[in-house]
Structure formats: structure tokens, C-alpha cells
Write an enzyme that holds these catalytic residues in place. Sequence first.
Site, mmCIF file in Angstrom:
data_model
loop_
_atom_site.group_PDB
_atom_site.id
_atom_site.type_symbol
_atom_site.label_atom_id
_atom_site.label_comp_id
_atom_site.label_asym_id
_atom_site.label_seq_id
_atom_site.Cartn_x
_atom_site.Cartn_y
_atom_site.Cartn_z
ATOM 1 N N HIS A 108 0.759 -1.385 -0.040
ATOM 2 C CA HIS A 108 -0.007 -0.026 0.030
ATOM 3 C C HIS A 108 0.789 1.134 -0.052
ATOM 4 O O HIS A 108 1.978 1.294 0.453
ATOM 5 C CB HIS A 108 -0.968 -0.015 1.241
ATOM 6 C CG HIS A 108 -0.539 -0.186 2.516
ATOM 7 N ND1 HIS A 108 0.007 1.077 3.113
ATOM 8 C CD2 HIS A 108 -0.106 -1.020 3.364
ATOM 9 C CE1 HIS A 108 0.504 0.626 4.389
ATOM 10 N NE2 HIS A 108 0.471 -0.669 4.539
ATOM 11 N N ASP A 110 -0.205 4.326 1.050
ATOM 12 C CA ASP A 110 -0.706 5.340 1.677
ATOM 13 C C ASP A 110 -0.141 5.306 3.233
ATOM 14 O O ASP A 110 0.399 3.951 3.300
ATOM 15 C CB ASP A 110 -2.280 5.420 1.944
ATOM 16 C CG ASP A 110 -2.732 4.091 2.701
ATOM 17 O OD1 ASP A 110 -2.455 2.945 2.259
ATOM 18 O OD2 ASP A 110 -3.281 4.082 3.897
ATOM 19 N N ASP A 141 6.583 1.070 6.144
ATOM 20 C CA ASP A 141 5.220 0.776 6.248
ATOM 21 C C ASP A 141 4.334 1.706 5.264
ATOM 22 O O ASP A 141 4.075 2.719 5.704
ATOM 23 C CB ASP A 141 4.450 0.754 7.692
ATOM 24 C CG ASP A 141 3.132 0.045 7.407
ATOM 25 O OD1 ASP A 141 2.409 -0.219 6.466
ATOM 26 O OD2 ASP A 141 2.461 0.182 8.521
ATOM 27 N N GLU A 176 -5.148 1.639 2.845
ATOM 28 C CA GLU A 176 -5.000 0.523 3.995
ATOM 29 C C GLU A 176 -4.962 0.970 5.534
ATOM 30 O O GLU A 176 -5.496 0.380 6.247
ATOM 31 C CB GLU A 176 -3.417 -0.497 3.699
ATOM 32 C CG GLU A 176 -3.472 -1.751 4.403
ATOM 33 C CD GLU A 176 -3.106 -1.732 6.005
ATOM 34 O OE1 GLU A 176 -3.266 -2.497 6.583
ATOM 35 O OE2 GLU A 176 -2.476 -0.638 6.335
ATOM 36 N N GLU A 177 -4.125 1.955 5.735
ATOM 37 C CA GLU A 177 -3.906 2.560 6.951
ATOM 38 C C GLU A 177 -5.589 3.197 7.489
ATOM 39 O O GLU A 177 -5.690 3.301 8.766
ATOM 40 C CB GLU A 177 -2.866 3.529 6.937
ATOM 41 C CG GLU A 177 -1.459 3.031 6.779
ATOM 42 C CD GLU A 177 -0.948 1.916 7.557
ATOM 43 O OE1 GLU A 177 -1.745 1.461 8.622
ATOM 44 O OE2 GLU A 177 0.024 1.601 7.578
ATOM 45 N N HIS A 441 3.882 3.177 12.201
ATOM 46 C CA HIS A 441 2.821 3.777 12.933
ATOM 47 C C HIS A 441 2.968 4.859 13.840
ATOM 48 O O HIS A 441 2.405 5.609 14.472
ATOM 49 C CB HIS A 441 1.592 3.045 13.402
ATOM 50 C CG HIS A 441 0.913 1.916 12.379
ATOM 51 N ND1 HIS A 441 -0.146 1.444 12.947
ATOM 52 C CD2 HIS A 441 1.193 1.705 11.012
ATOM 53 C CE1 HIS A 441 -0.635 0.928 11.755
ATOM 54 N NE2 HIS A 441 0.324 0.867 10.780
HETATM 55 ZN ZN ZN Z 1 1.030 -1.598 6.280
#
Ligand code: ZN
Length: 471
Positions: A108, A110, A141, A176-177, A441
Site C-alpha cells: 500500500h 498510503d 510501512d 490500507e491505514e 505507525h
Molecule cells: Zn502497512
Amino acid sequence: MPHKITRMTSELSRRDAVRAAASDAVPAALADLGALVRIPSVAFPGFDRGEVERSAAAVKGLLDGLGIFDRVEVKTAVVPETGQEGMPAVLATRAARNGRPTILLYAHHDVQPVGDESLWESPPFEPTVRDGRVYGRGAADDKAGVMAHVGALRALIAALGTDFDLGVNLFIEGEEEAGSASFAQFLSDNADALRADVIVVADSGNWDAVTPALTVSLRGNTRFTLGVKTLEHASHSGMFGGAVPDAMLATVKLLSTLWDEDGAVAVPGLLERAAETPDYSEETLRSEAGLPEGVSPVGRGTILSRIWNKPSITVTGIDFPSVKNASNTLTPELSVVISARVAPGQRAADAFAAIEAHLRAHAPFGAQLSFRDVDSGDAFLVDTDGWAVERAKAALAEGYGVDAVDIGVGGSIPFIADLVREFPGAQILVTGVEDPHARAHSPNESLHLDTFRHALVSEALLLESLDATAL
Ligand SMILES: [Zn+2]
């Protein structure tokens, strides 16, 4: 990017050529990763959708540049519940030839919001290399997942030319996030374009920076808001306290029935999975989770079995007068958010039903319960007997120089259940570029550069081996 036109004849030299081309592909992949990190593609409400569109366009440019696809498109799907347009994903397709398999590569583009920017040691959208890691939001990520796919394909092309036989589809998601709200719709809209024999989901992690892992199980989740009501209205706690239950009294007694003396979940009907787990010490748990001396862990069995293979229940929110607003009042009703993780092998809906039945059976003093905003995602278990699993493990061992570990993950990737539903015949491989220090994150997210190199080489080797596989 160098293109070798001649096809290697022997299998060994072919694999050597791909491995060498993959190492050569790393610097350009990192440079392109840096350019992606500079785009703040946060897909959350209230953030600039234009940045997610810019990031999708940048990914499309990278895929167009490969020159191997029949089609590369930026596409969206509608969120069925709201009718709103989802965030832009990038879809690329190339048909397989000569009876070879098709692989679908997922990542992903985003990213999570940056949170408190003052906690970042370098600006979140300015890729910065320190101590063998590149720092930035999305550096791991999952923009590194995107670049592992692109870099591996570049290596395959450099070694084998552009007319190899492997079918390759890419799905680079843009939300996704933010919860993948249009994911299932996107899958069904584009089912023919996405269909594959093997699906690689590059959005998980490794055992550590030098030891690769294949994620073979993920817990499911079920989350809901519990309402507890015991009184028609609030009253002075001195007037009726001691004679009628307030909502907190009932809730505290009710919630305490969810766990036993060891802090293990005590809800009948919640299942556990019996499976071996690697060694993981209490000391490591203390350091990674921030558990101080004198506070004991909860649960029973090996530590990783508690995280990977057993259910857990966490209270994550409660609406009740705050400390500042506390007054001497019997509160008539309140709301609690309960978030449970579901062991692999149990359907999330069945786990919710078990928790609901338990709470209804234990409501103290006849308290009135309500259940709303139920949100569930199913667990995932890889069939580790699949032929693609064997190929993936061989590629990981060769790319990292260390055998891969099967890992479980305590968290959930709910869209994998959507993939299984849409493509029941496909083998799903969950891999990733992260290591335990990637801090996805969180502030100071980073990618370990050696891990990335090994991941890219491994993926190129997997592509090579699938290209050589007749179905
Ligand atoms: Zn991810």
C-alpha cells in the site's frame, strides 16, 4: 537500468544472474523509496486527498517504467456502505504465457499520520539515513513494500529481459491505514485483472533485522461498544447509594468476569489454537512491551502462544464522567468499547457471539445491556503445505542467508479474509520488510537497509523460481 537481452541457459546461471541484478537494483530502489516518502499520502479523513493521488501517480510512473505490463491504471472503487469514492489504488496486469503461474503483488502507498511531529528526530517526510536505517513516515510501512516489488521486478527484467513468462499483477492500495473501506469492492470490480495463483502481501515483518519470516497466522478481531444501564436517571449518591446499583458498579463486576485470576480470557466458547511457538523470553517481553519489574505478565502457556494463538480481550475506551467532572452522583448508564483478538481457526462472528452470550449471562443485578458498532475481521492461517510456501522459504533463505522462521502475528490484516473469499484457490504469502525496530505507525519509523536489500533479493529469487515453474 541495464537490460540483458540474452537468456541464460542453465538454471544455475539464471538464478545467479537474478541474484546479482537484485543486488544492483537496491540503490535505485532506495532512491525511488526516498521520492515516495516525500509525498505525505495520508488517506485519513481531513487530510489532503491530492497527496494520495500524487503518490498513486508516482507509483504508476514506476510501474509504467518497467515496460512489462499490458495495463497500468490508477483506479478507485466505491465504498458500498457510504457510496463515496475510495482512495486511488494502482493496478497493473500482465498475462502469463506458456503455462506459467500468475503472481499478485500487494503493498500500500498510503501512510499513517505523523502524530506529534516534535517526537521525530528528523522531519517525517524527509527521508534521512542514520545508523544503517532510513527514517521517514512510510519508509517501512509500506512504501518499502512497494519498492521491494518494483526492485525485484527490475532485477528480473535486467537478468531475463522483458519477455519472461510469469504473469504479474500488482495491486498497490491507497487506503490500507485508513481501514481499506473500498477494498472488497475493488477486489470484486477487478477480480479478473487481479486473479492469481500466488499472492504476496508485503505488509508484515521479520523475526529480526537479519532473520526472515513468513507470517503464517494472524489473529482475527472483533470490536464493539457495550452499553450498560441500571437506572432511569441520575441521583445523588448519598441519597440512594448502597440501595441501587449505579452503572459503574455493574460494569466493573461484569467486566471482571472476562478474565480469570491469571488474567487469561475466561469466556466459554472462545477457542485457542494448539501450535508450537519459538522461544521468546519474559525478559524480551518486558523490554519490548515496556513491562516494569514487579508487574507480572498475564495469561498461561508460552509467551508467543498467548500473543499468536489465544484470544485476548481489552477494554479500549469508556464513556463515564471524567475525573475533572466527577460529582457525587449515581451514573445511570455508560458505554465501554471492548476489543478482542480472536485465535486463528475461529470465525470472528462466532467469537463475538461467545462474548455477547457470556456478558448477557453475567449481567449483575439484571443490568440492561446493549451491543452496537460491531466490527469484526477474520483470522488467517496459511496452508503451509502449498508449493509456493516452499518456493518462498527457499528464496528467503537464499536472499537473507538465514532460514526463514514461521511467525504468527497477534494483530490482524482483515483484508486478507477478503482475498481468501475472492480467490479461494490462490496461495497467500504474507511477507514484509519490517523488523522489530521499524516502529511502524509511530514517530521515527524506519527501514533497516540490510533487511530491505535481503527482502528485495529474496523477492527477485521467488519471481525467478515461479517464472521457471510450469503449472
Ligand atoms: Zn502497512
